[in-house]
Design a protein around this motif. Structure first.
Motif: not given
Length: 521
Positions: A472-478, A489-493, A495-504, A506-512
């Motif tokens: 969540d903090p990284l998604a908010a920073l992005a 920075t937004a694009e880098r973060l 991609r990092l969150l999309e590829e992470s196995p620990y992103t829940d 709710g965050v994936h829904a926001f990223l979409e």
């Protein structure tokens, strides 16, 4: 076998509500009958004799057992609290003492015991994640305290700031169920009889086992299935907790985090984390259970760590009746519980020490407005508990933001209301995951975003690195970086969150949704 026959109520009950009609001298002091819920009527049917409250730095025990016996248990609870920190490599969050309700075998309380939300007889209930309470409902004098240790072991996870999947929670409870006092400390890890269930009933398919939760029919129904689940969970956690390799705890936490993030528990994923697939692991687990000897570890507790006084106070009958009523509200998801909660909220509590339990009951029954109001009263009266301030902030976030979206914005008035609560919560406990996650969104959604807000978001990310969830903090920073024009920075973060196995999820829904907004320009 003796059976307690139901008492004949002298107090009329209408639709689950009783009325005490005052008589004699007492009547002259009363203006109207006192409305009582069915639970309160039950509580008034017994005297709650000889109850006392024993308190240590991290535990408050209500009991009518002999003080000498309970004092020893309180010291063992404190030792387990210390051992859990060593075993899991984490310090506890700032917290109020855990409440333990420990009725004697002949106690009035046991005459009124409840079943909870499952068909099988409940031995110990963990009540309220907001105000952790362990209710012991079996004959611990004869059967020992091991089931109580299991419940307290699960509560320790919350005190350490660890979210746990169902399998991990059941297994960690079984692991701490093996606590035994030894000279100068505790022994943990001796064989747990629950593990033999996998020999008697076999293993569930592991990919299915790791999807079970507390509402799964296999768990809630009476029968062998629950023993099978608990046995399998006990084997899984015990095996990895007792391995002599430095990464054993990291592996468990890694797997737990992936399950919490919604990963499918496949054999390939299991192999990636534990370096063996389900087939090899099951053979290893089966052989582990069949072996004659199990490893156990003695944890020596430094004498200075137990340099505290266990205080003892008699408990008034009125407090015991309120404690009983709140325990039933929290333990039984039935209409009578909601009626009892309504009655308490209308009349108020006489015992201020039990206010956190009332807040917990409001949260369990989704009475969020009432919970927020009670928390505000507690804070105004000087409550400094970290969790009180954290929950007060969370409820305001739920009311104002609820679920962050790329179109969400906070006015300056909304921002300052939330900021005052979150800053207060963070001052009392800086590394609570949920508080940091929501605070990050408060900052990122501020209408008048500035460079200093980006600096604050970076501080949140650094603070949580290695201490809790960072998705969540990284998604908010992005999102905030994109709003401030830093698209790289937004694009880098992102991609990092999309590829992470620990992103829940709710965050994936926001990223979409965030990706759609960015693609639209």
């Amino acid at each position: 076998m003796t059976v307690d026959r139901p008492k004949r109520w002298l107090i009329p009950i209408v639709l689950g509500i009783g009325l005490i009609v005052p008589t004699g001298a007492w009547a002259e002091e009363q203006e109207a009958p006192v409305e009582m819920s069915a639970y309160e009527v039950m509580a008034h049917s017994v005297k709650f004799r000889n109850w006392k409250k024993l308190s240590s730095p991290n535990f408050t025990v209500y009991t009518d057992a002999r003080s000498r016996r309970v004092r020893g248990l309180v010291r063992e609870m404190e030792m387990m609290h210390l051992a859990a920190q060593v075993i899991l490599g984490r310090r506890p969050l700032h917290h109020e003492p855990v409440r333990v309700i420990l009725p004697n075998s002949w106690s009035d309380w046991r005459k009124l015991r409840s079943r909870g939300e499952v068909q099988w007889q409940v031995a110990v209930s963990s009540l309220s994640s907001f105000s952790p309470t362990c209710l012991v409902e079996y004959n611990w004098n004869e059967d020992g305290a091991k089931i109580m240790w299991a419940s307290l072991g699960k509560i320790e996870m919350d005190l350490l700031g660890l979210n746990t999947s169902f399998a991990f929670s059941r297994g960690i409870g079984s692991f701490f169920e093996t606590v035994r006092p030894v000279s100068g400390g505790l022994r943990i890890g001796i064989p747990n009889r629950r593990m033999t269930a996998v020999i008697d009933y076999g293993f569930y398919d592991w990919s299915r086992f790791f999807t079970f939760n507390g509402l799964s029919p296999e768990f809630t129904r009476d029968g062998n299935a629950v023993h099978r689940i608990d046995g399998q969970a006990a084997v899984f956690v015990h095996y990895w907790m007792m391995q002599d390799e430095s990464r054993r705890i990291d592996r468990l936490f890694d797997w737990n985090a992936r399950l919490l993030a919604g990963a499918e528990p496949t054999s390939d994923l299991f192999c990636k984390v534990f370096e063996m697939d389900f087939f090899i692991w099951q053979e290893e687990a089966f052989n582990y259970v069949r072996q004659k000897g199990f490893p156990a570890i003695d944890y020596a507790i430094a004498p200075g760590a137990l340099d505290f006084v266990v205080t003892e106070l008699d408990v008034k009958t009125a407090e015991m009746r309120e404690l009983f009523t709140l325990a039933q509200i929290l333990n039984q998801k039935v209409e009578a519980s909601e009626e009892a909660l309504d009655t308490l909220l209308k009349r108020g509590l006489a015992t201020s020490d039990l206010m956190p339990m009332l807040v917990g009951a409001c949260l369990e029954w989704e009475r969020y407005e009432a919970a927020e109001s009670l928390l505000g009263e507690m804070i105004n009266e000087g409550d400094e508990a970290a969790k009180t301030h954290a929950e007060y902030a969370r409820l305001a976030f739920r009311r104002i933001v609820e679920m962050p979206t790329p179109s969400s914005r906070l006015s300056e008035e909304e921002y300052h209301e939330l900021a005052s609560r979150f800053v207060s919560a963070l001052a009392r406990e800086p590394i609570r995951s949920g508080v940091n996650a929501r605070w990050a969104w408060v900052v990122a959604l501020r209408e008048d975003l500035s460079a200093s807000d980006l600096d604050e978001l970076r501080r949140v990310c650094r603070r949580m690195d290695g201490n809790g969830d960072t998705d969540d903090p990284l998604a908010a920073l992005a999102f905030a970086s994109w709003r401030m024009g830093d698209t790289n920075t937004a694009e880098r973060l992102h991609r990092l969150l999309e590829e992470s196995p620990y992103t829940d999820k709710g965050v994936h829904a926001f990223l979409e949704e965030f990706r759609k907004v960015r693609d639209q320009g």
